[in-house]
Enzyme design. Structure first.
Site, short mmCIF file in Angstrom:
data_model
loop_
_atom_site.label_atom_id
_atom_site.label_comp_id
_atom_site.label_asym_id
_atom_site.label_seq_id
_atom_site.Cartn_x
_atom_site.Cartn_y
_atom_site.Cartn_z
N SER A 137 1.29 -1.24 -0.87
CA SER A 137 0.39 0.25 -0.20
C SER A 137 0.73 1.42 0.47
O SER A 137 0.21 1.89 -0.39
CB SER A 137 -1.29 0.18 1.09
OG SER A 137 -0.05 0.07 2.12
N LEU B 264 18.73 -6.83 6.08
CA LEU B 264 19.74 -6.11 5.49
C LEU B 264 20.90 -6.26 5.96
O LEU B 264 21.18 -5.69 7.25
CB LEU B 264 19.76 -5.11 4.36
CG LEU B 264 18.06 -4.50 3.66
CD1 LEU B 264 17.28 -3.43 3.24
CD2 LEU B 264 18.08 -5.89 2.49
N ASN C 269 13.54 4.00 4.31
CA ASN C 269 12.34 2.75 5.55
C ASN C 269 11.77 3.45 5.94
O ASN C 269 12.24 4.33 5.92
CB ASN C 269 13.34 2.02 6.10
CG ASN C 269 11.69 0.93 6.34
OD1 ASN C 269 11.44 0.61 5.88
ND2 ASN C 269 12.45 0.30 7.88
N HIS D 199 8.85 3.22 9.06
CA HIS D 199 8.70 2.29 9.89
C HIS D 199 7.37 2.49 10.73
O HIS D 199 6.47 3.78 10.98
CB HIS D 199 10.08 2.36 10.94
CG HIS D 199 9.52 1.34 11.95
ND1 HIS D 199 9.59 0.47 12.04
CD2 HIS D 199 9.35 1.62 13.02
CE1 HIS D 199 9.81 -0.99 12.55
NE2 HIS D 199 9.37 -0.35 13.75
N THR E 12 20.56 2.24 8.17
CA THR E 12 21.27 1.80 8.33
C THR E 12 21.74 0.78 8.69
O THR E 12 21.13 -0.03 8.80
CB THR E 12 22.73 2.87 9.65
OG1 THR E 12 21.14 2.87 11.05
CG2 THR E 12 21.86 4.52 9.42
N LEU F 8 19.09 -2.12 12.87
CA LEU F 8 18.10 -1.63 12.59
C LEU F 8 17.01 -0.97 13.01
O LEU F 8 16.67 -0.92 14.48
CB LEU F 8 17.57 -3.50 12.87
CG LEU F 8 16.55 -3.63 12.20
CD1 LEU F 8 15.99 -4.10 10.79
CD2 LEU F 8 15.67 -5.57 13.20
N ASP F 9 16.21 -0.66 11.95
CA ASP F 9 14.98 0.64 12.27
C ASP F 9 15.45 1.93 13.02
O ASP F 9 15.13 2.25 14.44
CB ASP F 9 14.14 -0.25 13.81
CG ASP F 9 13.14 -0.83 12.67
OD1 ASP F 9 13.61 -0.88 11.66
OD2 ASP F 9 12.50 -1.91 12.80
C1 GRF Z 1 3.37 -0.71 6.77
O1 GRF Z 1 2.76 -0.99 7.73
C2 GRF Z 1 4.99 0.08 7.13
O2 GRF Z 1 5.70 0.74 8.05
C3 GRF Z 1 5.88 -1.33 7.32
O3 GRF Z 1 4.66 -2.26 6.43
C4 GRF Z 1 4.01 -2.36 6.38
C5 GRF Z 1 4.10 -2.40 5.34
O4 GRF Z 1 2.63 -2.37 4.07
N1 GRF Z 1 7.54 -1.11 7.64
P1 GRF Z 1 2.21 -1.86 2.86
O5 GRF Z 1 3.11 -2.99 2.36
O6 GRF Z 1 3.41 -0.65 1.80
O7 GRF Z 1 1.25 -2.04 2.65
#
Ligand code: GRF
Length: 214
Positions: free
Chosen positions: A13, A89, A103, A105, A137, A140-141
């Protein structure tokens, strides 16, 4: 125009939100580690090149990342956007894309790194939760933050309702972050700090629950 490669593992999404945003950048490819990732079909239907690099073909993380990087680099990306890409990664991979890999999160980092962020926030009873776009980086996160959204956690929130409201915000901030990257308004400096020319900061605090009116 900047070249963008998006990596997904599932629904996609956020990738759809990026496509809908009509960025000043060319989405060169959508790549997944899973052939059944829903988002792949959507990308194909929108005329975007797709590729699958299945992690199951590579028992060692390093070899998977090397194979993935080869496919990514064949599209000559300026930026690589992780959008629900569910693989950890390796440091080599991350170093290869330093300053070019971001990314999203679903938490206000550095709180709630890892999985099940909404359930953990609810279990802790926090009043404010959110999501973060950050440079990736090797930690992670934990990468340098580009943009965050904070929202109030409602008393009757479930994991489902909370994640839906956060996802809505994800779809707003991710295209913005990519726009800033493409225009050069946000970049990572040599010391790993975010340089941002976006100085339009909100004046109001989010207080939850709100203060009683005097
Ligand atoms: C999202 O909540 C994103 O923050 C996390 O994974 C989910 C991915 O959702 N990293 P989508 O595949 O973009 O719908």
């Amino acid at each position: 125009m900047k070249n963008i490669v998006i990596l997904i593992s599932g629904r996609g999404s956020n990738m759809q939100a990026l496509l809908a945003a009509k960025l000043e950048g060319h989405i060169a490819a959508v790549i997944s580690n899973k052939s059944d990732a829903h988002g792949l079909l959507f990308a194909q239907q929108h005329g975007i090149a797709t590729a699958v690099v299945s992690h199951t073909n590579y028992p060692e993380r390093e070899r998977f990342d090397a194979a993935l990087a080869e496919v990514i680099d064949s599209f000559a990306p300026d930026f690589v956007i992780l959008a629900g890409f569910m693989r950890i990664l390796t440091p080599d991979f991350v170093a290869h894309y330093q300053g070019r890999l971001i990314n999203i999160h679903p938490s206000l980092l550095p709180a709630y790194t890892g999985l099940h962020t909404h359930a953990r926030a609810l279990a802790d009873g926090v009043k404010i939760h959110g999501c973060t776009v950050h440079f990736v980086t090797a930690d992670l996160d934990h990468g340098p933050v580009i943009i965050q959204v904070a929202i109030a956690v409602l008393p009757d929130d479930t994991e489902h309702t909370l994640s839906a409201r956060i996802l809505h915000e994800e779809h707003r901030i991710y295209p913005q972050a990519v726009r800033w990257l493409c225009s050069g308004q946000v970049k990572l400096d040599a010391n790993g700090k975010v340089i941002s020319q976006c100085h339009n900061l909100p004046a109001q605090a989010l207080i939850s629950p709100a203060l009683d009116l005097p």
